[in-house]
Design a protein around this motif. Structure first.
Motif, short mmCIF file in Angstrom:
data_model
loop_
_atom_site.label_atom_id
_atom_site.label_comp_id
_atom_site.label_asym_id
_atom_site.label_seq_id
_atom_site.Cartn_x
_atom_site.Cartn_y
_atom_site.Cartn_z
N LEU A 108 0.76 -1.20 -0.22
CA LEU A 108 0.03 0.03 -0.06
C LEU A 108 1.07 1.06 0.16
CD1 LEU A 108 -2.56 -0.95 2.82
CD2 LEU A 108 -2.96 -1.05 0.45
N ALA A 112 -3.41 4.92 -0.49
CA ALA A 112 -4.40 3.96 -0.08
C ALA A 112 -4.36 3.55 1.28
CB ALA A 112 -3.62 2.52 -0.89
N LEU A 113 -3.43 3.64 2.28
CA LEU A 113 -3.36 3.65 3.54
C LEU A 113 -4.49 4.55 4.18
CD1 LEU A 113 -1.85 1.96 5.84
CD2 LEU A 113 -0.32 4.11 5.95
N ARG A 115 -7.01 5.94 2.57
CA ARG A 115 -8.20 5.54 2.21
C ARG A 115 -8.71 4.31 3.31
NH1 ARG A 115 -6.04 6.11 -2.64
NH2 ARG A 115 -6.08 4.02 -3.14
N HIS A 116 -8.15 3.47 3.49
CA HIS A 116 -8.53 2.11 4.12
C HIS A 116 -8.70 2.68 5.52
CE1 HIS A 116 -8.23 -0.95 0.93
NE2 HIS A 116 -7.07 -0.39 0.52
N TYR A 117 -7.78 3.44 6.00
CA TYR A 117 -8.11 3.68 7.59
C TYR A 117 -8.79 4.57 7.80
CZ TYR A 117 -4.33 1.08 9.86
OH TYR A 117 -3.62 0.23 10.54
N THR A 119 -11.79 4.41 6.08
CA THR A 119 -12.96 3.55 6.23
C THR A 119 -13.13 2.74 7.59
OG1 THR A 119 -12.88 3.31 3.82
CG2 THR A 119 -14.17 1.49 5.18
N LEU A 120 -12.00 2.30 7.86
CA LEU A 120 -11.86 1.49 9.28
C LEU A 120 -12.37 2.35 10.39
CD1 LEU A 120 -8.61 -0.38 8.88
CD2 LEU A 120 -10.79 -1.35 8.89
#
Length: 134
Positions: A108, A112-113, A115-117, A119-120
């Protein structure tokens, strides 16, 4: 002190925008200063009583910034949080732990990191997921 002086909240933004910004800020700061983050969160047992009091007070101020955002999100009906203190501590722990596994050039990239975090973190506070760009 560096962390506190660098953080800038925007009380005019929505609570979810503020939360996303805090998430990005904490991840970037943690990755850019991993030794300082490790010391501030994992090595408290080695501090003198005076320094422990100082560091825990500074940490409390920083964590209070997140709490303010979470409280605004609940008040606005954008977040559902049953235990504010537990949620705040869990979010800080999750965001700080990125230093344990993230490697530049790995699977990542930072975007990207983020975006994912985002969401989390939004999921952890019962908020809607951020819309995908485009």
């Amino acid at each position: 002190r560096m962390l506190l002086s660098a953080w800038r909240d925007d009380p005019h933004a929505t609570p979810l925008e503020r939360l996303d910004r805090f998430t990005r800020f904490h991840i970037d700061t943690s990755l850019d200063h991993p030794d300082g983050v490790f010391l501030a969160y994992m090595e408290l047992r080695n501090l003198s009583p005076e320094n422990l009091t100082l560091i825990t007070g500074l940490r409390r101020q920083y964590e209070g910034a997140l709490q303010t955002i979470l409280e605004a999100g609940v008040a606005a009906g954008q977040m559902r949080i049953d235990d504010m203190r537990l949620t705040r501590m869990a979010l800080i722990g999750m965001l700080t732990a990125v230093t344990n596994w993230y490697r530049a050039g790995g699977r990542l990239d930072r975007e990207a990191l983020h975006r994912h975090y985002a969401t989390l973190v939004r999921g952890a506070v019962g908020a809607e997921a951020k819309a995908a760009p485009g």
